[in-house]
Design an enzyme around this catalytic site. Structure first.
Site, PDB file in Angstrom:
ATOM      1  N   ASN A  10       0.952  -1.166   0.096  1.00 31.90           N
ATOM      2  CA  ASN A  10       0.029   0.171   0.124  1.00 31.90           C
ATOM      3  C   ASN A  10       1.029   1.285   0.021  1.00 31.90           C
ATOM      4  O   ASN A  10       1.307   1.478   1.013  1.00 31.90           O
ATOM      5  CB  ASN A  10      -0.893   0.034   1.384  1.00 31.90           C
ATOM      6  CG  ASN A  10      -1.868   1.234   1.419  1.00 31.90           C
ATOM      7  OD1 ASN A  10      -1.791   2.044   0.564  1.00 31.90           O
ATOM      8  ND2 ASN A  10      -2.429   1.457   2.323  1.00 31.90           N
ATOM      9  N   TRP A  11       0.809   1.718  -1.231  1.00 28.90           N
ATOM     10  CA  TRP A  11       2.025   2.788  -1.311  1.00 28.90           C
ATOM     11  C   TRP A  11       1.678   4.195  -0.640  1.00 28.90           C
ATOM     12  O   TRP A  11       2.166   5.106  -0.533  1.00 28.90           O
ATOM     13  CB  TRP A  11       2.181   3.235  -2.781  1.00 28.90           C
ATOM     14  CG  TRP A  11       3.297   2.213  -3.266  1.00 28.90           C
ATOM     15  CD1 TRP A  11       4.007   1.199  -2.747  1.00 28.90           C
ATOM     16  CD2 TRP A  11       3.721   2.233  -4.704  1.00 28.90           C
ATOM     17  NE1 TRP A  11       4.827   0.398  -3.721  1.00 28.90           N
ATOM     18  CE2 TRP A  11       4.700   1.081  -4.865  1.00 28.90           C
ATOM     19  CE3 TRP A  11       3.492   2.877  -5.863  1.00 28.90           C
ATOM     20  CZ2 TRP A  11       5.444   0.942  -6.161  1.00 28.90           C
ATOM     21  CZ3 TRP A  11       4.136   2.691  -6.965  1.00 28.90           C
ATOM     22  CH2 TRP A  11       5.171   1.693  -7.232  1.00 28.90           C
ATOM     23  N   LYS A  12       0.073   3.927  -0.288  1.00 28.15           N
ATOM     24  CA  LYS A  12      -0.672   5.484   0.005  1.00 28.15           C
ATOM     25  C   LYS A  12      -0.424   6.641  -0.766  1.00 28.15           C
ATOM     26  O   LYS A  12      -0.245   6.422  -2.010  1.00 28.15           O
ATOM     27  CB  LYS A  12      -0.280   5.673   1.706  1.00 28.15           C
ATOM     28  CG  LYS A  12      -0.378   4.294   2.419  1.00 28.15           C
ATOM     29  CD  LYS A  12      -0.262   4.531   4.030  1.00 28.15           C
ATOM     30  CE  LYS A  12      -0.467   3.383   4.610  1.00 28.15           C
ATOM     31  NZ  LYS A  12      -0.583   3.318   5.980  1.00 28.15           N
ATOM     32  N   HIS A  96      -9.863   0.657   4.636  1.00 26.86           N
ATOM     33  CA  HIS A  96      -8.502   1.018   5.398  1.00 26.86           C
ATOM     34  C   HIS A  96      -8.936   2.079   6.429  1.00 26.86           C
ATOM     35  O   HIS A  96      -9.904   3.201   6.095  1.00 26.86           O
ATOM     36  CB  HIS A  96      -7.403   1.543   4.569  1.00 26.86           C
ATOM     37  CG  HIS A  96      -6.056   1.705   4.990  1.00 26.86           C
ATOM     38  ND1 HIS A  96      -5.934   2.691   5.810  1.00 26.86           N
ATOM     39  CD2 HIS A  96      -5.193   1.057   4.809  1.00 26.86           C
ATOM     40  CE1 HIS A  96      -4.370   2.473   6.203  1.00 26.86           C
ATOM     41  NE2 HIS A  96      -4.349   1.450   5.722  1.00 26.86           N
ATOM     42  N   GLU A  98      -7.383   4.632   7.447  1.00 28.91           N
ATOM     43  CA  GLU A  98      -7.255   6.120   6.897  1.00 28.91           C
ATOM     44  C   GLU A  98      -8.234   6.582   6.237  1.00 28.91           C
ATOM     45  O   GLU A  98      -8.813   7.597   6.406  1.00 28.91           O
ATOM     46  CB  GLU A  98      -6.018   6.323   6.221  1.00 28.91           C
ATOM     47  CG  GLU A  98      -4.738   6.026   7.080  1.00 28.91           C
ATOM     48  CD  GLU A  98      -3.591   5.409   6.687  1.00 28.91           C
ATOM     49  OE1 GLU A  98      -3.300   5.304   5.442  1.00 28.91           O
ATOM     50  OE2 GLU A  98      -2.496   5.161   7.339  1.00 28.91           O
ATOM     51  N   GLU A 164      -5.414  -4.798  10.457  1.00 26.82           N
ATOM     52  CA  GLU A 164      -4.494  -3.660  10.686  1.00 26.82           C
ATOM     53  C   GLU A 164      -5.025  -3.077  11.942  1.00 26.82           C
ATOM     54  O   GLU A 164      -5.803  -1.910  11.878  1.00 26.82           O
ATOM     55  CB  GLU A 164      -4.670  -2.668   9.632  1.00 26.82           C
ATOM     56  CG  GLU A 164      -4.052  -3.315   8.287  1.00 26.82           C
ATOM     57  CD  GLU A 164      -3.480  -2.265   7.240  1.00 26.82           C
ATOM     58  OE1 GLU A 164      -2.376  -2.515   6.657  1.00 26.82           O
ATOM     59  OE2 GLU A 164      -3.875  -1.230   7.413  1.00 26.82           O
ATOM     60  N   GLY A 170       2.033   2.592  11.072  1.00 29.32           N
ATOM     61  CA  GLY A 170       3.233   3.726  11.009  1.00 29.32           C
ATOM     62  C   GLY A 170       3.885   4.056  12.384  1.00 29.32           C
ATOM     63  O   GLY A 170       4.511   5.100  12.637  1.00 29.32           O
ATOM     64  N   SER A 207       3.285  -1.398  10.440  1.00 26.97           N
ATOM     65  CA  SER A 207       4.567  -1.381  10.842  1.00 26.97           C
ATOM     66  C   SER A 207       5.379  -2.857  10.187  1.00 26.97           C
ATOM     67  O   SER A 207       6.331  -3.211  10.980  1.00 26.97           O
ATOM     68  CB  SER A 207       4.789  -1.207  12.061  1.00 26.97           C
ATOM     69  OG  SER A 207       4.410   0.095  12.722  1.00 26.97           O
TER      70      SER A 207
HETATM   71  P1  13P Z   1       2.729   1.126   7.763  1.00 22.10           P
HETATM   72  O1  13P Z   1       3.259  -0.378   7.284  1.00 22.10           O
HETATM   73  O2  13P Z   1       3.444   2.173   7.282  1.00 22.10           O
HETATM   74  O3  13P Z   1       2.579   0.866   9.231  1.00 22.10           O
HETATM   75  O4  13P Z   1       1.321   0.937   7.149  1.00 22.10           O
HETATM   76  C1  13P Z   1       0.414  -0.076   7.256  1.00 22.10           C
HETATM   77  C2  13P Z   1      -0.683  -0.025   6.449  1.00 22.10           C
HETATM   78  O5  13P Z   1      -1.360   1.180   6.648  1.00 22.10           O
HETATM   79  C3  13P Z   1      -1.149  -0.661   4.940  1.00 22.10           C
HETATM   80  O6  13P Z   1      -2.233  -0.401   4.717  1.00 22.10           O
END
Ligand code: 13P
Length: 244
Positions: A10-12, A96, A98, A164, A170, A207
């Protein structure tokens, strides 16, 4: 239980066109067993056409980070699953935390998205996970069961769930093996009993790096990972994909 491992990047909202080319070039060079491992890249929308082009004739797959719950219409700023399919997206991440947090996505909206994605023959990767407060108050099993209950259709042949925990995204904090196994078991049993779903692909996200990935994969029987920050680092991805 499926033995195939799903490694979902997930490159966000990261990477520009130059960085994308560089990372995909690096990923193309990684030798992994594509009959047992799927390497799925989920870039932001505007990078999808480029990634889709760059991965042609490779064993890399492309997915999206979200889509709208309607097929088309007056939804300014949103993206349709139909165009994602045209861009060769095989997976879409849905729900997700977010999206839930910054875009007020409810379980109801997530369920609508899941139904629409499935109707296009694409696989949804459905995210669930509790907040730190839920974990501390010991409400996390209730919260996760509610999310599973509300977001997952009844009677699917198989489903991909990404666990998650919000407190691990993060932050560098990762649940213990026992905590991951607890949620894996809970999810398996809940989906079997309440949704008559017997085939589950269970991913962990939050993470993830090469070190904790190896530990988790060696000590659980989950099916892979949803990776944020580390998915932008070629060395981490090299270790993760070649370990699978
Ligand atoms: P991180 O691996 O940066 O903690 O992010 C996890 C995430 O939200 C993947 O969708």
């Amino acid at each position: 239980m499926s033995q195939v491992k799903l490694i979902v990047s997930n490159w966000k909202m990261n990477l520009n066109f130059i960085q994308t080319r560089k990372l995909i070039n690096g990923l193309k060079k990684i030798k992994f067993n594509s009959s047992t491992t799927k390497n799925i890249i989920c870039p932001q929308f505007l990078l999808i056409p480029l990634v889709s082009e760059l991965i042609k004739k490779t064993n890399i797959l492309v997915g999206a980070q979200d889509c709208h719950q309607n097929t088309a219409g007056a939804f300014t700023g949103d993206t349709s699953v139909e165009l994602l399919k045209k861009m060769n997206c095989k997976y879409v991440i849905v729900g997700h935390s977010e999206r839930r947090q910054y875009h007020n996505e409810t379980d109801d909206i997530i369920k609508q998205k899941v139904d629409l994605i499935l109707s296009f023959g694409i696989k949804p990767i459905i995210c669930v996970g509790e907040s730190l407060k839920d974990r501390k108050n010991k409400k996390y099993t209730k919260v996760i069961k509610e999310q599973l209950s509300n977001c997952i259709p009844f009677g699917l042949n198989n489903v991909i769930i990404a666990y998650e925990p919000i407190w691990s995204i993060g932050t560098g904090l990762v649940p213990t093996i026992e905590e991951i196994v607890e949620i894996h078991d809970l999810t398996t049993n809940f989906l079997k009993k309440s949704k008559k779903i017997n085939q589950l692909n269970f991913l962990y996200g939050g993470s993830v790096n090469a070190d904790n990935f190896m530990d988790i994969m060696q000590n659980t029987n989950i099916n892979g990972a949803l990776i944020g920050g580390s998915s932008l680092k070629i060395n981490e991805m090299n270790k993760i994909l070649t370990f699978c």
